[in-house]
Design a protein around this motif. Structure first.
Motif, PDB file in Angstrom:
ATOM      1  N   HIS A 188       0.834  -1.211   0.000  1.00 26.71           N
ATOM      2  CA  HIS A 188       0.000   0.000   0.000  1.00 26.71           C
ATOM      3  C   HIS A 188       0.870   1.263   0.000  1.00 26.71           C
ATOM      4  O   HIS A 188       0.574   2.223  -0.719  1.00 26.71           O
ATOM      5  N   ALA A 222       0.935   3.942  -3.052  1.00 24.76           N
ATOM      6  CA  ALA A 222       0.591   5.340  -2.738  1.00 24.76           C
ATOM      7  C   ALA A 222       1.712   6.281  -3.175  1.00 24.76           C
ATOM      8  O   ALA A 222       1.461   7.376  -3.684  1.00 24.76           O
ATOM      9  N   ILE A 272      -5.188   2.447   0.217  1.00 26.74           N
ATOM     10  CA  ILE A 272      -4.278   3.253  -0.611  1.00 26.74           C
ATOM     11  C   ILE A 272      -4.808   4.682  -0.747  1.00 26.74           C
ATOM     12  O   ILE A 272      -4.048   5.647  -0.662  1.00 26.74           O
TER      13      ILE A 272
END
Ligand SMILES: [Zn+2]
Length: 289
Positions: free
Chosen positions: A90, A94, A119
């Motif tokens: 994640h 991101a 995210i």
């Protein structure tokens, strides 16, 4: 409950409004407009937005219930993901999102939408996440997040009801994908983040269930190198200790445990992933809609 469900329709309509210029009817390819609690096209094909915020944008409006990808599987998957086993994934996704700053991200094979939700919370800007999946039970859960700018749609990954070159970024996490369809959907400078399992992914569970090793990693890597421009690749491998609760979530979220009643005795699990950041070759052939 009633209020919450009604709100989900309203949130879904709000998000559909944001993408109204890029949607099309999956039956006749005409534009869709929001009318009352439905999306309709000029040929009067009508797609109802359910109280859970879910719309079946598929040629076949009455999809059969899936015996494997059930609500129970997706609930356990959501719980497992929320325990942090995919945190590194994640964070990396991101980071890429924050570099490219897309407005709309399409998750092809989103299931319950939990990866997208987590995210989205890490992204610096407000981005619209559209999750698409054939599993209605997954999408019903994904729409629990539709008040956080994450919209789930039931649809066919081979016939996504969105217009050519309408999407800035595609996510494809541990799910099969249609390469031609991804090329059709992406803007010319669009980016794909594709997550595939490494050989060690869930190896403890495979060993306990006597399932043979996952050996497709190199074939997939070769295919990706042939078909895409690889902008970046990150390998994530980490072994976690499992407690009784997380083991139970894990076993109930994986189709590997289908028809197996007894939870195997394992005390650790390896999450091993390849994360590819990709562009499509300009000469790749795809079918226009
Ligand atoms: Zn139509």
């Amino acid at each position: 409950m009633e209020t919450t469900n009604l709100k989900k329709i309203e949130y879904a309509k709000k998000l559909f409004k944001q993408i109204s210029t890029i949607m099309y009817c999956p039956i006749c390819n005409k534009d869709l407009v929001i009318y009352k609690n439905s999306l309709i096209c000029s040929n009067n094909h009508n797609f109802n937005i359910s109280r859970k915020g879910t719309t079946i944008l598929h040629k076949n409006l009455k999809l059969k219930n899936d015996r494997i990808y059930t609500q129970n599987l997706f609930l356990n998957r959501r719980n497992f993901i929320k325990l942090g086993f995919y945190d590194e994934l994640h964070n990396y996704v991101a980071k890429i999102i924050n570099e490219y700053n897309p407005q709309i991200i399409l998750d092809m094979g989103s299931g319950d939408g939990t990866h997208d939700f987590i995210i989205s919370k890490k992204a610096l800007n407000k981005i619209l996440f559209i999750g698409i999946d054939l599993a209605k039970d997954g999408i019903d859960l994904a729409n629990d997040y539709n008040n956080s700018n994450c919209l789930g749609i039931v649809g066919d990954l081979n016939n996504v009801p969105l217009k050519d070159h309408s999407i800035d970024m595609i996510l494809n996490i541990l799910s099969p994908s249609n390469e031609s369809e991804m090329k059709r959907l992406l803007k010319s400078n669009g980016i794909i983040i594709k997550v595939t399992p490494k050989q060690e992914y869930l190896k403890e569970l495979r060993e306990a269930l006597n399932i043979k090793n996952y050996d497709n990693e190199n074939v997939i890597a070769q295919n990706i190198n042939d078909k895409y421009v690889v902008l970046a690749k990150k390998e994530i491998t980490r072994t976690f200790i499992l407690d009784e609760q997380s083991l139970s979530y894990l076993c109930k979220m994986t189709p590997m445990m289908n028809n197996i009643e007894e939870i195997p005795k394992i005390n650790s699990i390896t999450i091993a992933l390849n994360v590819y950041v990709l562009k499509i070759h300009n000469d790749m052939i795809y079918v226009k809609k």
